[in-house]
Each structure stands twice: as structure tokens, then as C-alpha cells.
Design an enzyme around this catalytic site. Structure first.
Site, PDB file in Angstrom:
ATOM      1  N   HIS A 228      59.287  36.702-118.649  1.00 58.37           N
ATOM      2  CA  HIS A 228      59.832  38.164-117.834  1.00 58.37           C
ATOM      3  C   HIS A 228      58.261  38.950-117.711  1.00 58.37           C
ATOM      4  O   HIS A 228      57.329  38.466-116.985  1.00 58.37           O
ATOM      5  CB  HIS A 228      60.988  38.286-118.505  1.00 58.37           C
ATOM      6  CG  HIS A 228      62.055  39.745-116.946  1.00 58.37           C
ATOM      7  ND1 HIS A 228      61.585  39.602-116.031  1.00 58.37           N
ATOM      8  CD2 HIS A 228      62.489  40.804-117.695  1.00 58.37           C
ATOM      9  CE1 HIS A 228      62.715  40.275-115.637  1.00 58.37           C
ATOM     10  NE2 HIS A 228      63.127  41.101-116.373  1.00 58.37           N
ATOM     11  N   HIS A 269      59.334  30.430-110.731  1.00 54.42           N
ATOM     12  CA  HIS A 269      59.876  31.452-110.938  1.00 54.42           C
ATOM     13  C   HIS A 269      61.336  30.481-110.801  1.00 54.42           C
ATOM     14  O   HIS A 269      61.420  29.675-110.052  1.00 54.42           O
ATOM     15  CB  HIS A 269      59.752  32.425-109.748  1.00 54.42           C
ATOM     16  CG  HIS A 269      60.742  33.324-109.437  1.00 54.42           C
ATOM     17  ND1 HIS A 269      62.220  33.738-108.930  1.00 54.42           N
ATOM     18  CD2 HIS A 269      60.068  34.782-110.277  1.00 54.42           C
ATOM     19  CE1 HIS A 269      62.714  34.696-109.331  1.00 54.42           C
ATOM     20  NE2 HIS A 269      61.466  35.690-109.609  1.00 54.42           N
ATOM     21  N   ASP A 327      53.220  38.624-111.209  1.00 55.21           N
ATOM     22  CA  ASP A 327      52.525  39.032-112.139  1.00 55.21           C
ATOM     23  C   ASP A 327      51.135  38.066-112.214  1.00 55.21           C
ATOM     24  O   ASP A 327      50.583  37.830-112.819  1.00 55.21           O
ATOM     25  CB  ASP A 327      53.395  38.425-113.570  1.00 55.21           C
ATOM     26  CG  ASP A 327      54.682  39.476-113.623  1.00 55.21           C
ATOM     27  OD1 ASP A 327      54.595  40.033-113.911  1.00 55.21           O
ATOM     28  OD2 ASP A 327      55.534  38.424-113.859  1.00 55.21           O
TER      29      ASP A 327
HETATM   30  N1  CMC Z   1      53.457  26.343-115.943  1.00 56.89           N
HETATM   31  C1  CMC Z   1      53.526  24.922-116.707  1.00 56.89           C
HETATM   32  N2  CMC Z   1      54.780  24.887-116.210  1.00 56.89           N
HETATM   33  C2  CMC Z   1      55.902  24.751-115.884  1.00 56.89           C
HETATM   34  C3  CMC Z   1      55.635  26.607-115.655  1.00 56.89           C
HETATM   35  C4  CMC Z   1      54.898  27.228-116.166  1.00 56.89           C
HETATM   36  N3  CMC Z   1      54.472  28.492-115.245  1.00 56.89           N
HETATM   37  N4  CMC Z   1      56.521  27.076-115.429  1.00 56.89           N
HETATM   38  C5  CMC Z   1      58.091  25.756-115.216  1.00 56.89           C
HETATM   39  N5  CMC Z   1      57.190  24.952-115.600  1.00 56.89           N
HETATM   40  C6  CMC Z   1      57.995  23.541-115.733  1.00 56.89           C
HETATM   41  C7  CMC Z   1      58.856  22.940-116.978  1.00 56.89           C
HETATM   42  O1  CMC Z   1      57.876  22.678-118.253  1.00 56.89           O
HETATM   43  C8  CMC Z   1      60.078  22.517-116.566  1.00 56.89           C
HETATM   44  O2  CMC Z   1      59.441  21.022-115.881  1.00 56.89           O
HETATM   45  P1  CMC Z   1      60.301  20.269-116.412  1.00 56.89           P
HETATM   46  O3  CMC Z   1      61.188  20.038-115.482  1.00 56.89           O
HETATM   47  O4  CMC Z   1      59.274  18.946-116.826  1.00 56.89           O
HETATM   48  O5  CMC Z   1      60.737  19.876-118.231  1.00 56.89           O
HETATM   49  C9  CMC Z   1      59.983  23.114-114.938  1.00 56.89           C
HETATM   50  O6  CMC Z   1      58.501  23.473-114.296  1.00 56.89           O
HETATM   51  C10 CMC Z   1      61.219  23.954-114.679  1.00 56.89           C
HETATM   52  O7  CMC Z   1      60.676  24.914-115.480  1.00 56.89           O
HETATM   53  P2  CMC Z   1      61.915  25.738-115.655  1.00 56.89           P
HETATM   54  O8  CMC Z   1      61.805  26.756-117.384  1.00 56.89           O
HETATM   55  O9  CMC Z   1      63.516  25.255-116.175  1.00 56.89           O
HETATM   56  O10 CMC Z   1      62.529  26.443-115.473  1.00 56.89           O
HETATM   57  P3  CMC Z   1      63.300  28.167-115.473  1.00 56.89           P
HETATM   58  O11 CMC Z   1      63.673  28.521-114.031  1.00 56.89           O
HETATM   59  O12 CMC Z   1      63.562  28.622-116.431  1.00 56.89           O
HETATM   60  O13 CMC Z   1      61.800  28.793-115.867  1.00 56.89           O
HETATM   61  C11 CMC Z   1      60.585  30.747-115.729  1.00 56.89           C
HETATM   62  C12 CMC Z   1      61.099  29.953-115.001  1.00 56.89           C
HETATM   63  C13 CMC Z   1      59.714  32.131-114.524  1.00 56.89           C
HETATM   64  C14 CMC Z   1      60.569  31.458-117.027  1.00 56.89           C
HETATM   65  C15 CMC Z   1      59.114  29.634-115.635  1.00 56.89           C
HETATM   66  O14 CMC Z   1      58.884  29.185-114.264  1.00 56.89           O
HETATM   67  C16 CMC Z   1      58.282  30.420-117.031  1.00 56.89           C
HETATM   68  O15 CMC Z   1      57.884  30.472-117.818  1.00 56.89           O
HETATM   69  N6  CMC Z   1      56.320  31.032-116.131  1.00 56.89           N
HETATM   70  C17 CMC Z   1      56.117  31.160-116.673  1.00 56.89           C
HETATM   71  C18 CMC Z   1      55.992  33.009-117.070  1.00 56.89           C
HETATM   72  C19 CMC Z   1      56.344  33.883-116.506  1.00 56.89           C
HETATM   73  O16 CMC Z   1      55.166  33.794-115.015  1.00 56.89           O
HETATM   74  N7  CMC Z   1      57.170  34.618-116.024  1.00 56.89           N
HETATM   75  C20 CMC Z   1      57.400  36.404-114.642  1.00 56.89           C
HETATM   76  C21 CMC Z   1      58.415  35.462-114.009  1.00 56.89           C
HETATM   77  S1  CMC Z   1      57.856  36.314-112.321  1.00 56.89           S
HETATM   78  C22 CMC Z   1      58.115  37.246-112.953  1.00 56.89           C
HETATM   79  C23 CMC Z   1      59.866  38.139-113.697  1.00 56.89           C
HETATM   80  O17 CMC Z   1      60.468  38.284-113.560  1.00 56.89           O
HETATM   81  O18 CMC Z   1      59.419  39.706-114.597  1.00 56.89           O
END
Ligand code: CMC
Length: 392
Positions: A228, A269, A327
Site C-alpha cells: 500500500h 493496482h 507510488d
Molecule cells: N511485479 C510483478 N508482478 C506483479 C506485480 C508487480 N508489482 N503486481 C502484481 N503482479 C502479478 C502477480 O504476481 C500476479 O501474477 P499471477 O497472476 O501470475 O499470480 C498478478 O500480477 C496479479 O497480482 P495480485 O497480487 O493478485 O494483484 P492484487 O490486486 O492482489 O495486488 C498490488 C495489487 C498493488 C498489491 C500489487 O500489484 C503489488 O504488490 N504491487 C507492488 C506494490 C505497489 O506498488 N503497491 C502500491 C499500490 S498503489 C498505491 C496504494 O494503494 O498505496
């Protein structure tokens, strides 16, 4: 599932009705009370946006003046609160100080915790928005062993914060208008984002009828995580670790490797599946700020743009609709204007405070409000008899 819906991560559960913020993840649209956040970032200022989020309408001139005066009036901390800072170890993370001290406000401002009283609710909102920059800047000052700088209330909100961060006692300090403007834009773009993890945490805690300051403190704790608000700090650390454009491919490969927990921070996201409109505005501002500060001297912007370019051409990121989020570029601006890396997430918290407050107030004003209480799918043992310790 015993008649309940199983929805881990709440990907398809609406927890409330809300009239504050609208997101269309496919179109990359973000509206605060119907106004485009990117348009507000260009034309408005953070105080106006706070008023809008809290009240539903943009202020008239007189409403604006009354509101900004009230915010200025509440920027000071009770002197006893200052002692909280000195209880922390000098290298405490400022987010730890922020959530604890905001929770501590519960013990100071009893005159605003009768949530049935609209006047209490109004003063709580204004206090929270006014004091959060003072607390964040004081946490930073403590961490570098400098005395806290008191707010100077003829300054606007962002300039006042920058002065509290960077001025030293008995010396003149001129706030750089480029930095203040960039900060104001960042605060606007972080102001609200509907039912994200920290806002949902504030609502869940607040639904129990707990102290309003304690509810905000729980949101700060939730924001801290790297998935987050903690991502902005993680992005800059990651860019530093990548170090050079020639290493980008190696790190992209790591992010794609399913046996490696490494993720590209600032990418992806839950809701945006096309682009994050906040990231687009912030990237533009990055160029503007760096230009004013003598260019991309450490090469961070070039590195970030290269990373974005390569990732957005890669099948892995395209298939999963992973784009730079809010971010990804914000840290480059913070760094350029002198904000240290461990203050990036507190910066997010300052901007988001109004969103937490607006959601908290919307929730407690709803006559249909009920305590938040999700159910579960139980996977443990079935009933069994107790065995005495000698028999185990
Ligand atoms: N790098 C590599 N792979 C990723 C990433 C990433 N940053 N984000 C998602 N994926 C992959 C993930 O491994 C999954 O792959 P698969 O379908 O093969 O298992 C797929 O994409 C879907 O990801 P998810 O984790 O199920 O998606 P989510 O909606 O649960 O999580 C998220 C969203 C933002 C937590 C995630 O994209 C992430 O961890 N990003 C990096 C951290 C980040 O930048 N967070 C800030 C978010 S925006 C501001 C805020 O909310 O504070």
C-alpha cells in the site's frame, strides 16, 4: 460456505455505499465528488480539495477563507504531546511515530469525540488535517536530532509543512515555491481513493464506535505496508538497487520469476487495469520539478522511465495489466525537493488524512451503519475432547 460468499482480498465485495470518490479502473478515471482528480491537481489546491471531500462541494470564497483559517488555527500540538516524540528511539521509523502519536491525540481532545454532535465532528476533521503535517515534520526533526519547528500560520499548508521540515531555529527560511507547488499536487492526488486498505481499516475500526483519532491511527498503520503506501519508499530503494539502466532487464526478469517473491514496486493496482491517472500527472510533474532543480542529476527519472518502457512492452506485464501506479514517480519528486526516503510514506499519510476523515464521517453519519464484521470459512479441527497435560 454456510451461505456466505468467500471473497479473499475483498476483490468483489462492496462494504458500503459512498458518495465521495469514484474510480473506473478500465478507463483510468478518478473523480473526487464528481471532479477529475487530475483536473483538480492542475487547477485547484489541497485546501480546496479537502473542503470538497469533506463537504461535497467546492468552497465559495468566504467558505474557503473560513476553512483555511480554521485549519491554520489547529496546526499547533499540545506541548505535552511533544514529549511523546522523545520516548522513541532516535532511529524509529516516522510511520511508527505518526500512528502512535495520532492515537495519542485520543487522550488529548475529548472535546471532539462525541461523534453524535456535528460540531465535534467538524472540529475533529479540522484538527486531524491541521495537525498531521506538524506531527510528521516533528517526527523527522526528532530523527535527525533537531528541535521541532513550530508552524508559521501565515504560510499555506504545503509551505508550512516544508518549513517545519527544513527550517532551523533562529535562521530565516524561504520556502521554495516550486517545492510547495509540487507538494500540493502530490497531496491532492493522494487525498482519497475510495475503499483502499487503509480507508477500509479506518471504517472497520470506526464502526465499533472507537475514538475517531484511534480510527485514523489504525489507517496509518495499514498504510505503512509495502503493498500500500509503503510502496513509495520501496520504489526509491528499488531504483537505487537497480542503479543503472543496464541492470533493468535483470530486475524485470526477477519480477517475472514466479519462484522469486520480488515484485516491481510501484507497479500494478487492484482497480486500475489500464493506467493510473495519478501516475500520469506525477510523471509530468517530475519533469517540471527536476528541470527547476538542475535536471535528473542522479539519473533516477531516466531509470524509472526506462523501467516503465521495458515493462510495458513485456508480455508478463501486458497480460496482467500492470502499469505504474501513484507510488512509482512520487518518490523522485520527494527526493528532488529534499524529503528523505523514510518520510515518503508519512507524506502519503498527510495527503490521505482527509480521505480517511471524510470516509469516517460519512460512515458515522449513516443511520444504517452497523459494526463491520466479516465471516470466515473455518478450516480447523472439529470438536474434540480435552486431554489432560499428562496424557498428551
Ligand atoms: N511485479 C510483478 N508482478 C506483479 C506485480 C508487480 N508489482 N503486481 C502484481 N503482479 C502479478 C502477480 O504476481 C500476479 O501474477 P499471477 O497472476 O501470475 O499470480 C498478478 O500480477 C496479479 O497480482 P495480485 O497480487 O493478485 O494483484 P492484487 O490486486 O492482489 O495486488 C498490488 C495489487 C498493488 C498489491 C500489487 O500489484 C503489488 O504488490 N504491487 C507492488 C506494490 C505497489 O506498488 N503497491 C502500491 C499500490 S498503489 C498505491 C496504494 O494503494 O498505496
Amino acid at each position: 460456505t454456510g451461505g456466505f460468499t468467500f471473497d479473499p482480498g475483498f476483490t468483489s465485495t462492496c462494504s458500503c455505499e459512498s458518495a465521495i470518490t469514484f474510480i473506473d479502473g478500465e478507463k483510468g478515471q478518478l473523480l473526487y465528488r464528481g471532479y477529475r482528480a487530475d483536473e483538480l491537481a492542475q487547477k485547484s489546491n489541497y485546501m480546496e480539495v479537502c473542503y470538497l471531500l469533506l463537504n461535497g462541494e467546492l468552497p465559495t470564497q468566504s467558505e474557503y477563507e473560513e476553512f483555511t483559517d480554521a485549519i491554520r488555527m489547529h496546526t499547533m500540538l499540545n506541548e505535552s504531546l511533544k514529549r511523546f516524540f522523545t520516548g522513541f528511539h532516535y532511529d524509529a521509523h516516522p510511520m511508527a511515530m505518526l500512528s502512535s502519536i495520532v492515537s495519542g491525540l485520543s487522550a488529548f481532545y475529548h472535546d471532539t469525540t462525541n461523534t453524535a454532535d456535528p460540531e465535534h465532528r467538524k472540529i475533529f476533521a479540522r484538527r486531524m488535517i491541521a495537525k498531521i503535517p506538524t506531527i510528521a515534520a516533528a517526527a523527522y526533526k526528532y530523527s535527525i536530532g533537531q528541535p521541532m519547528i513550530y508552524p508559521k500560520n501565515e504560510l499555506d499548508y504545503s509551505s508550512n509543512f516544508l518549513r517545519m521540515m527544513f527550517a532551523v531555529p533562529a535562521e530565516e527560511y524561504e520556502v521554495d515555491p516550486v517545492a510547495a507547488e509540487a507538494l500540493d499536487v502530490l497531496l491532492i492526488l493522494h487525498a482519497d481513493h475510495e475503499q483502499n486498505a487503509s480507508t477500509s481499516t479506518v471504517r472497520l475500526a470506526g464502526s465499533t464506535g472507537c475514538n475517531p483519532y484511534a480510527a485514523i491511527s489504525s489507517g496509518i498503520a495499514a498504510l505503512w505496508g509495502p503493498a500500500h503506501g509503503g510502496a513509495n519508499e520501496a520504489v526509491l530503494k528499488q531504483l537505487s538497487a537497480i542503479g543503472d539502466v543496464s541492470n533493468v532487464d535483470k530486475f524485470i526478469a526477477k519480477a517475472k520469476d514466479k519462484n522469486d517473491p520480488f515484485r516491481l514496486m510501484g507497479f500494478g493496482h487492484r482497480v486500475y487495469k489500464n493506467f493510473d491517472p495519478r501516475a500520469t500527472v506525477i510523471r509530468e510533474h517530475c519533469h517540471k520539478v527536476l528541470k527547476a532543480y538542475g535536471g535528473d542529476t542522479d539519473g533516477m527519472l531516466e531509470l524509472a522511465m526506462k523501467l516503465e518502457e521495458i515493462a510495458l512492452k513485456d508480455e508478463y506485464f501486458v497480460e496482467r495489466k500492470l502499469y505504474p501506479n501513484v507510488d512509482f514517480y512520487s518518490g523522485i519528486i520527494y527526493k528532488a525537493i529534499g524529503i528523505p526516503t523514510n518520510m515518503f510514506t508519512p507524506m502519503f499519510a498527510i495527503g490521505r488524512t482527509v480521505g480517511w476523515v471524510a470516509h469516517y464521517l460519512e460512515m458515522i453519519s449513516d443511520p444504517g451503519m452497523r459494526i463491520g464484521r466479516p465471516r470466515q470459512i473455518y478450516t480447523g479441527a472439529t470438536e474434540r475432547p480435552y486431554t489432560d497435560i499428562a496424557g498428551r
